[in-house]
Design an enzyme around this catalytic site. Structure first.
Site, PDB file in Angstrom:
ATOM      1  N   CYS A 186     -17.419  -3.559  -0.897  1.00 51.40           N
ATOM      2  CA  CYS A 186     -16.553  -3.208  -2.028  1.00 51.40           C
ATOM      3  C   CYS A 186     -15.470  -4.273  -2.155  1.00 51.40           C
ATOM      4  CB  CYS A 186     -15.941  -1.833  -1.746  1.00 51.40           C
ATOM      5  SG  CYS A 186     -14.508  -1.464  -2.753  1.00 51.40           S
TER       6      CYS A 186
ATOM      7  N   LYS B 161      -2.298   0.156   4.183  1.00 50.99           N
ATOM      8  CA  LYS B 161      -2.431   0.357   5.626  1.00 50.99           C
ATOM      9  C   LYS B 161      -3.619  -0.429   6.154  1.00 50.99           C
ATOM     10  CE  LYS B 161      -0.999   3.403   8.055  1.00 50.99           C
ATOM     11  NZ  LYS B 161      -0.030   3.508   9.133  1.00 50.99           N
TER      12      LYS B 161
ATOM     13  N   CYS C 244     -13.014   4.114  -1.641  1.00 55.89           N
ATOM     14  CA  CYS C 244     -12.527   4.428  -2.995  1.00 55.89           C
ATOM     15  C   CYS C 244     -12.959   5.829  -3.424  1.00 55.89           C
ATOM     16  CB  CYS C 244     -13.097   3.458  -4.031  1.00 55.89           C
ATOM     17  SG  CYS C 244     -12.708   1.745  -3.786  1.00 55.89           S
TER      18      CYS C 244
ATOM     19  N   LYS D 254      -1.357  -6.257  -2.614  1.00 51.65           N
ATOM     20  CA  LYS D 254      -1.079  -4.822  -2.685  1.00 51.65           C
ATOM     21  C   LYS D 254      -0.858  -4.317  -1.262  1.00 51.65           C
ATOM     22  CE  LYS D 254      -3.001  -0.404  -4.087  1.00 51.65           C
ATOM     23  NZ  LYS D 254      -4.141   0.434  -3.826  1.00 51.65           N
TER      24      LYS D 254
ATOM     25  N   CYS E 202     -18.652   3.747  -2.728  1.00 57.02           N
ATOM     26  CA  CYS E 202     -17.689   3.275  -1.719  1.00 57.02           C
ATOM     27  C   CYS E 202     -16.885   4.467  -1.235  1.00 57.02           C
ATOM     28  CB  CYS E 202     -16.745   2.225  -2.309  1.00 57.02           C
ATOM     29  SG  CYS E 202     -15.364   1.861  -1.189  1.00 57.02           S
TER      30      CYS E 202
ATOM     31  N   HIS F 212     -12.036  -2.708  -0.816  1.00 53.71           N
ATOM     32  CA  HIS F 212     -11.850  -2.428   0.607  1.00 53.71           C
ATOM     33  C   HIS F 212     -12.439  -3.475   1.538  1.00 53.71           C
ATOM     34  CE1 HIS F 212     -10.943   1.533  -1.044  1.00 53.71           C
ATOM     35  NE2 HIS F 212     -10.169   1.633   0.008  1.00 53.71           N
TER      36      HIS F 212
ATOM     37  N   HIS G 189       2.766   5.519   3.065  1.00 51.57           N
ATOM     38  CA  HIS G 189       3.532   4.283   3.126  1.00 51.57           C
ATOM     39  C   HIS G 189       4.425   4.202   1.883  1.00 51.57           C
ATOM     40  CE1 HIS G 189       0.782   2.657   0.169  1.00 51.57           C
ATOM     41  NE2 HIS G 189      -0.261   2.659   1.001  1.00 51.57           N
TER      42      HIS G 189
ATOM     43  N   HIS H  87       3.056   5.023  -1.684  1.00 54.20           N
ATOM     44  CA  HIS H  87       2.952   6.435  -2.071  1.00 54.20           C
ATOM     45  C   HIS H  87       4.339   6.981  -2.430  1.00 54.20           C
ATOM     46  CE1 HIS H  87      -0.381   5.988   1.048  1.00 54.20           C
ATOM     47  NE2 HIS H  87      -1.021   6.139  -0.099  1.00 54.20           N
TER      48      HIS H  87
HETATM   49  N1  MSP Z   1      -6.437  10.942  -3.894  1.00 56.21           N
HETATM   50  C1  MSP Z   1      -6.432   9.943  -4.909  1.00 56.21           C
HETATM   51  C2  MSP Z   1      -5.704  10.424  -6.145  1.00 56.21           C
HETATM   52  C3  MSP Z   1      -6.254  11.681  -6.732  1.00 56.21           C
HETATM   53  S1  MSP Z   1      -5.301  12.242  -8.069  1.00 56.21           S
HETATM   54  C4  MSP Z   1      -6.237  13.392  -8.782  1.00 56.21           C
HETATM   55  C5  MSP Z   1      -5.751   8.689  -4.382  1.00 56.21           C
HETATM   56  N2  MSP Z   1      -4.945   8.841  -3.347  1.00 56.21           N
HETATM   57  S2  MSP Z   1      -4.177   7.683  -2.576  1.00 56.21           S
HETATM   58  O1  MSP Z   1      -3.456   8.350  -1.520  1.00 56.21           O
HETATM   59  O2  MSP Z   1      -5.084   6.663  -2.185  1.00 56.21           O
HETATM   60  O3  MSP Z   1      -3.224   6.996  -3.582  1.00 56.21           O
HETATM   61  C6  MSP Z   1      -2.277   7.708  -4.255  1.00 56.21           C
HETATM   62  C7  MSP Z   1      -1.406   6.844  -5.097  1.00 56.21           C
HETATM   63  O4  MSP Z   1      -0.697   5.880  -4.327  1.00 56.21           O
HETATM   64  C8  MSP Z   1      -2.141   6.077  -6.187  1.00 56.21           C
HETATM   65  O5  MSP Z   1      -1.470   6.281  -7.424  1.00 56.21           O
HETATM   66  C9  MSP Z   1      -1.990   4.647  -5.771  1.00 56.21           C
HETATM   67  O6  MSP Z   1      -1.932   3.791  -6.862  1.00 56.21           O
HETATM   68  C10 MSP Z   1      -0.660   4.689  -5.040  1.00 56.21           C
HETATM   69  N3  MSP Z   1      -0.508   3.548  -4.179  1.00 56.21           N
HETATM   70  C11 MSP Z   1      -1.224   3.222  -3.071  1.00 56.21           C
HETATM   71  N4  MSP Z   1      -0.820   1.997  -2.644  1.00 56.21           N
HETATM   72  C12 MSP Z   1       0.144   1.523  -3.470  1.00 56.21           C
HETATM   73  C13 MSP Z   1       0.961   0.386  -3.525  1.00 56.21           C
HETATM   74  N5  MSP Z   1       0.851  -0.578  -2.652  1.00 56.21           N
HETATM   75  N6  MSP Z   1       1.883   0.307  -4.521  1.00 56.21           N
HETATM   76  C14 MSP Z   1       2.079   1.310  -5.434  1.00 56.21           C
HETATM   77  N7  MSP Z   1       1.327   2.383  -5.417  1.00 56.21           N
HETATM   78  C15 MSP Z   1       0.321   2.493  -4.480  1.00 56.21           C
HETATM   79  O7  MSP Z   1      -5.947   7.629  -4.943  1.00 56.21           O
END
Ligand code: MSP
Length: 527
Positions: A156, A309, A133, A306, A130, A159, A21, A24
């Site tokens: 959690c 999905k 997480c 925040k 969790c 979540h 999304h 990311h």
């Molecule tokens: N797989 C772990 C990271 C491992 S790194 C060794 C993870 N993955 S994630 O896909 O859940 O998230 C990846 C990144 O996306 C994180 O930095 C997270 O903060 C970011 N974001 C997820 N949702 C977000 C927003 N709504 N806004 C900004 N960044 C967001 O965590």
């Protein structure tokens, strides 16, 4: 930084349980803008991104979709995560997957080293976990829900889903040994964790004391096997964090590793703790340098929460790029949100900024200048005559903007860099209004003045193209072509960003082309 220095920047690796999304995409764009800026400064730049594919979360998603975790990960990587990089125009140098053989080999080497050096021991873990997480939890991290599907259960706080209660024999990493060393690191290098809010939170957390960390699981097998005990797989975060060094040859290619490490690491603030506590402790245990910096950026909020999905507020990046284009996506998120703080996304704000800043501000400026050079000088950039104060003021604005933007990028303040560059857009628009080149064009007596004014605007656009190319690569490439800059100056991406402030680089006589609107007006629903 001095030109030629290593600049290695990494994004977190993304879970493949779902499709990307805009949250990311936000991290990806920020890392890409910084990498492009450094590449255009002559630094030895490397941008790494990738996917996090092991652990219970992915395993469960795969099972729920009637497939194997490897097949699921392959599908998501090929159909969602690699295409994301195209959608938002990321120029990554590598893409690491935790299921890559090179990664698994490095994890194995790293673990064995820590085990041989006495940093890993076998113990009993009893506590909460969790899966959403992928994190061991304390009671404080949980809450009891009064109603809904999980009424009366411990869930959690992040979540809102029930957690697991674990009682397992696991391998532990002696993280508690590193409490003081980490505090010393934070004190000696105040910039190590940024921004200040994230740094304070981490400091508080570490000051309270660190426990040893369970780093293996034995109740499922989707992960890298513990080398000395194949009945365990490595805890997914311990595995995932190692991507930053496995991708640059840790354990197999010392030369590349030495050349690139340490990295600047961009992460969302929710995962800053893993990167600023566990990760440097792991590196210290292995006798390796800690990252250059861990920067915890804010969240994209939708409706004040925040975006995610699971809360059904996820927006796919292509929803935005299909309508507004990739450059607008990149520009909007990098300029409208202070990097390091949360930012609310709304379609109205995006559309308003697109029209006022990109279409009317920058795009219109570019079209007008190119059109006037075509109309008044048969498409050849005119020679300037004697400069007046107004022209010299523009030259100074361009120089200051380039310096300020470079200094802002150095401290990862991307929004500040763009704001500095945008002063050129605003000042040039004001300059054109005051100088009225269309009036100057009416008389032969003001022909020389017209040349000076148009040269000033054209060389200002040349500087803008260079400075903005890390942010809006497509539009600036079109502008570069339209300015006819290539024949005198070469490729846009070969221009050194900070030198963009040096005046009069666009050769007189450059042949401009035609330029369609860089950011055409978009009629969105409701307009
Ligand atoms: N797989 C772990 C990271 C491992 S790194 C060794 C993870 N993955 S994630 O896909 O859940 O998230 C990846 C990144 O996306 C994180 O930095 C997270 O903060 C970011 N974001 C997820 N949702 C977000 C927003 N709504 N806004 C900004 N960044 C967001 O965590």
């Amino acid at each position: 930084m001095a030109a030629g220095d290593s600049f290695y920047i990494a994004t977190p690796i993304f879970y493949v349980n779902d499709v990307p999304h805009i949250g990311h995409a936000y991290t990806e764009v920020a890392a890409d803008v910084l990498a492009r800026w450094h590449r255009q400064s002559g630094d030895d730049t490397w941008l790494l991104t990738g996917t996090d594919e092991h652990g219970q979360k992915i395993l469960r998603t795969a099972v729920a979709n009637d497939t194997t975790p490897q097949a699921w990960a392959d599908k998501l990587v090929n159909e969602a995560w690699l295409p994301l990089l195209e959608t938002i125009n990321i120029q990554n140098d590598d893409f690491i997957r935790t299921t890559d053989e090179r990664h698994e080999a490095a994890v194995t080497i790293f673990l064995q080293k820590l085990y041989d050096d006495g940093y890993i021991y076998s113990g009993e873990y009893e506590g909460y976990y969790c899966v959403g997480c992928e994190e061991y939890k304390q009671l404080d991290d949980l809450m009891e829900t009064p109603d809904g599907d999980y009424a009366g259960q411990l869930v959690c706080k992040i979540h809102g889903r029930p957690i697991e209660v674990l009682k397992e024999t696991n391998y532990f990493f002696r993280m508690s040994d590193f409490q003081q060393k980490l505090l010393d690191l934070y004190a000696a290098r105040p910039d190590f964790i940024q921004p200040e809010s994230v740094r304070n939170e981490i400091l508080q957390f570490v000051k309270q004391g660190l426990s040893d960390l369970s780093i293996s699981r034995s109740s499922f097998d989707w992960g890298v096997k513990i080398p000395w005990d194949h009945s365990h797989v490595v805890y997914v975060w311990f595995d995932a964090l190692l991507n930053y060094i496995s991708a640059i040859g840790y354990g197999t290619d010392d030369e590349t590793f030495k050349r690139r490490w340490p990295a600047t690491q961009l992460v969302g603030k929710d995962i800053a703790r893993f990167h600023a506590v566990i990760w440097p402790a792991m590196l210290m245990a292995a006798g390796l340098e800690v990252p250059r910096q861990v920067f915890g950026h804010g969240w994209l909020l939708v409706g004040g929460e925040k975006m995610s999905k699971s809360k059904l507020t996820g927006i796919a990046p292509s929803q935005i790029t299909d309508t507004f284009g990739v450059d607008a996506f990149r520009y909007y998120f990098m300029s409208a949100i202070s990097f390091g703080q949360d930012g609310s996304f709304s379609w109205e704000d995006l559309s308003a900024r697109y029209h006022s800043e990109l279409a009317n501000g920058f795009g219109n400026l570019a079209s007008r200048v190119i059109a006037m050079i075509n109309r008044y000088y048969d498409g050849l950039v005119p020679a300037p005559g004697e400069y007046t104060e107004a022209d010299l003021a523009i030259q100074k604005i361009v120089r200051d903007a380039a310096d300020k933007a470079d200094a802002s990028i150095e401290k990862l303040a991307i929004h500040e860099a763009i704001a500095a560059i945008w002063t050129i857009v605003d000042e040039l628009n004001g300059y054109i209004t005051i100088q009225e080149p269309w009036v100057l064009a009416k008389s032969d007596e003001t022909r020389e003045r017209l040349g000076t004014v148009l040269y000033t605007t054209a060389d200002g656009l040349r500087a803008l193209a260079v400075l903005l190319s890390p942010v809006i690569p497509e539009a600036t490439a079109k502008l570069w072509t339209a300015l006819g800059a290539f024949s005198g100056l070469g490729e846009l991406t070969d221009q050194v960003v900070v030198d963009a402030g040096h005046w009069a680089q666009l050769p007189v006589g450059s042949r401009v082309g035609s330029l369609d609107a860089l950011f055409p007006r978009i009629e969105t629903a409701g307009e």
